[in-house]
Design an enzyme around this catalytic site. Structure first.
Site, PDB file in Angstrom:
ATOM      1  N   LEU A 111       0.839  -1.209   0.000  1.00  0.00           N
ATOM      2  CA  LEU A 111       0.000   0.000   0.000  1.00  0.00           C
ATOM      3  C   LEU A 111       0.870   1.253   0.000  1.00  0.00           C
ATOM      4  O   LEU A 111       0.402   2.352   0.274  1.00  0.00           O
ATOM      5  CB  LEU A 111      -0.934   0.012   1.221  1.00  0.00           C
ATOM      6  CG  LEU A 111      -2.103  -0.965   1.142  1.00  0.00           C
ATOM      7  CD1 LEU A 111      -2.849  -1.024   2.466  1.00  0.00           C
ATOM      8  CD2 LEU A 111      -3.076  -0.569   0.033  1.00  0.00           C
ATOM      9  N   GLU A 154      13.467   7.236  -3.707  1.00  0.00           N
ATOM     10  CA  GLU A 154      13.414   5.764  -3.853  1.00  0.00           C
ATOM     11  C   GLU A 154      14.535   5.275  -4.766  1.00  0.00           C
ATOM     12  O   GLU A 154      15.204   4.294  -4.480  1.00  0.00           O
ATOM     13  CB  GLU A 154      12.090   5.336  -4.500  1.00  0.00           C
ATOM     14  CG  GLU A 154      10.883   5.774  -3.765  1.00  0.00           C
ATOM     15  CD  GLU A 154      10.155   4.630  -3.069  1.00  0.00           C
ATOM     16  OE1 GLU A 154      10.520   3.468  -3.273  1.00  0.00           O
ATOM     17  OE2 GLU A 154       9.225   4.944  -2.311  1.00  0.00           O
ATOM     18  N   ASP A 166       3.086   5.608  -7.120  1.00  0.00           N
ATOM     19  CA  ASP A 166       2.723   5.747  -5.713  1.00  0.00           C
ATOM     20  C   ASP A 166       2.709   7.212  -5.285  1.00  0.00           C
ATOM     21  O   ASP A 166       1.807   7.667  -4.577  1.00  0.00           O
ATOM     22  CB  ASP A 166       3.715   4.966  -4.836  1.00  0.00           C
ATOM     23  CG  ASP A 166       3.908   3.540  -5.331  1.00  0.00           C
ATOM     24  OD1 ASP A 166       3.015   3.048  -6.037  1.00  0.00           O
ATOM     25  OD2 ASP A 166       4.940   2.928  -5.013  1.00  0.00           O
TER      26      ASP A 166
END
Ligand code: GLA
Length: 359
Positions: A111, A154, A166
């Site tokens: 998630l 990231e 995301d």
């Protein structure tokens, strides 16, 4: 009297459909969920930040000027230092402070707790810097620019070559809507996601994944190799006829991307028509493709998908990077609660909830 703390909240995301398409200039249809990460920041004298990760009972204190891109710690600190590093590199004059972070998204569950962390921290640090700290810069209030910045955290600090799915969903999601993202143009469109008596649930496969360590980076390399072999600027330009020119498994990877893009638009049409029943087979087809063409499934994921189908789901599929993590399933009205299912609902995107520059 001291100023009230800055409180920034950023949600995690679920992805209805459009998986492993973001880094291939494709289409996705995610939505922001209600769960997320809250960063509470207060200014402190000096050029350092003290970040307390309340859920871990750990902290990290470091100079704002330290650039430790190459020194990975393999934990939440990489995200924190990366966010500070990228904001500094973008020219933001950061201020020292103390930041407490806590979250309601299970880590490594699919998630996107990581995007929620980067986005909440960025909003808090930008608010701490204030307008003075951002003078003369491309405004980071441009949420696409901020998504890119978080994505560099990231890529360059954590070592996961993830796309923009995301971060865009966390920053641009809105309540009761999914977000159709075209990753070639970064054009986004809100699509009403009105569930009525239907439910969207997520189930944990029980298998943890990290993007940096799973097959994720390998899939990304494979599609990049396929693009280069086809001599295309973007896989968005690939045609079904091109598949015959690719060796296995590259042909299967590209077929997945092409067909998944088409499924995103079929899902958008279904949502506009208010036809939730039509979504089920699209979710199933996406899952089969991720399993058979993209080889991103595992036994635990298959068991979870099979169990939720047996429990009456109209459709179910692995969600996120795959290789473990979470399943999303669509339940018709009246379906009894499948064991371990948690409802997810399209919710508002990232925001400052309190503090100097509340939105
Ligand atoms: C992860 C990545 C995203 C995207 C998905 C797969 O969630 O962070 O960028 O690539 O996997 O669709």
């Amino acid at each position: 009297m001291s100023a009230p703390p800055i409180v920034a909240f950023a949600p995690g995301r679920a992805n209805l459909i459009g998986e492993h398409t973001d880094y291939n200039d494709g289409l996705s249809l995610p939505f922001a969920v209600a769960e997320g990460v809250t960063a509470t920041a207060e200014p402190r004298p000096g050029d350092f930040v003290l970040v307390r990760a309340l859920d871990h009972g750990e902290e990290d204190r470091f100079a704002l000027t330290s650039d430790a891109r190459e020194e990975r710690r393999g934990d939440w600190r990489d995200f924190v230092r990366g966010t500070v590093g990228e904001l500094s590199a973008a020219g933001v004059a950061l201020r020292g402070g103390e930041i407490a972070i806590e979250g309601t998204v299970p880590e490594g569950s699919g998630l996107s707790s990581s995007a929620a962390l980067e986005v909440a921290l960025s909003l808090a640090l930008l608010a701490l810097a204030g307008e003075a700290g951002q003078r003369g810069l491309t405004p980071l209030s441009d949420r696409v620019a901020l998504a890119r910045l978080c994505s560099r955290v990231e890529n360059d600090w954590v070592g996961a070559h993830t796309g923009l799915l995301d971060q865009l969903a966390s920053l641009l999601g809105t309540a009761d809507h999914a977000l159709r993202i075209d990753f070639r143009t970064l054009e986004t469109r809100s699509v009403p996601l009105v569930l009525g008596d239907w439910r969207l649930v997520v189930l944990d496969s029980g298998e943890r994944h990290t993007h940096a360590g799973s097959g994720y980076n390998e899939r990304r390399d494979e599609t990049e190799r396929a693009r280069a072999l086809l001599g295309l600027e973007s896989l968005r330009d690939a045609r079904v006829e091109d598949l015959a020119r690719l060796p296995d498994p590259l042909d299967r990877r590209v077929r997945h991307v092409l067909e998944e893009n088409a499924r995103v638009d079929a899902a958008v049409d279904a949502l506009h028509a208010g036809d939730l029943a039509a979504l089920g087979p699209l979710l199933d087809a996406s899952h089969a493709s991720l399993r058979d063409l993209y080889d991103a499934s595992t036994d635990a994921v298959e068991r979870t998908v099979a169990s939720v189908r047996a429990a009456g789901a109209a459709g179910a599929r692995m969600m996120g990077g795959g290789f473990g993590g979470q399943i999303i399933a669509l339940l018709p009205p009246g379906t009894p609660d499948p064991a371990g299912a948690r409802d997810v609902a399209p919710s508002a995107g990232a925001r400052l909830t309190r503090g100097a520059a509340s939105e």
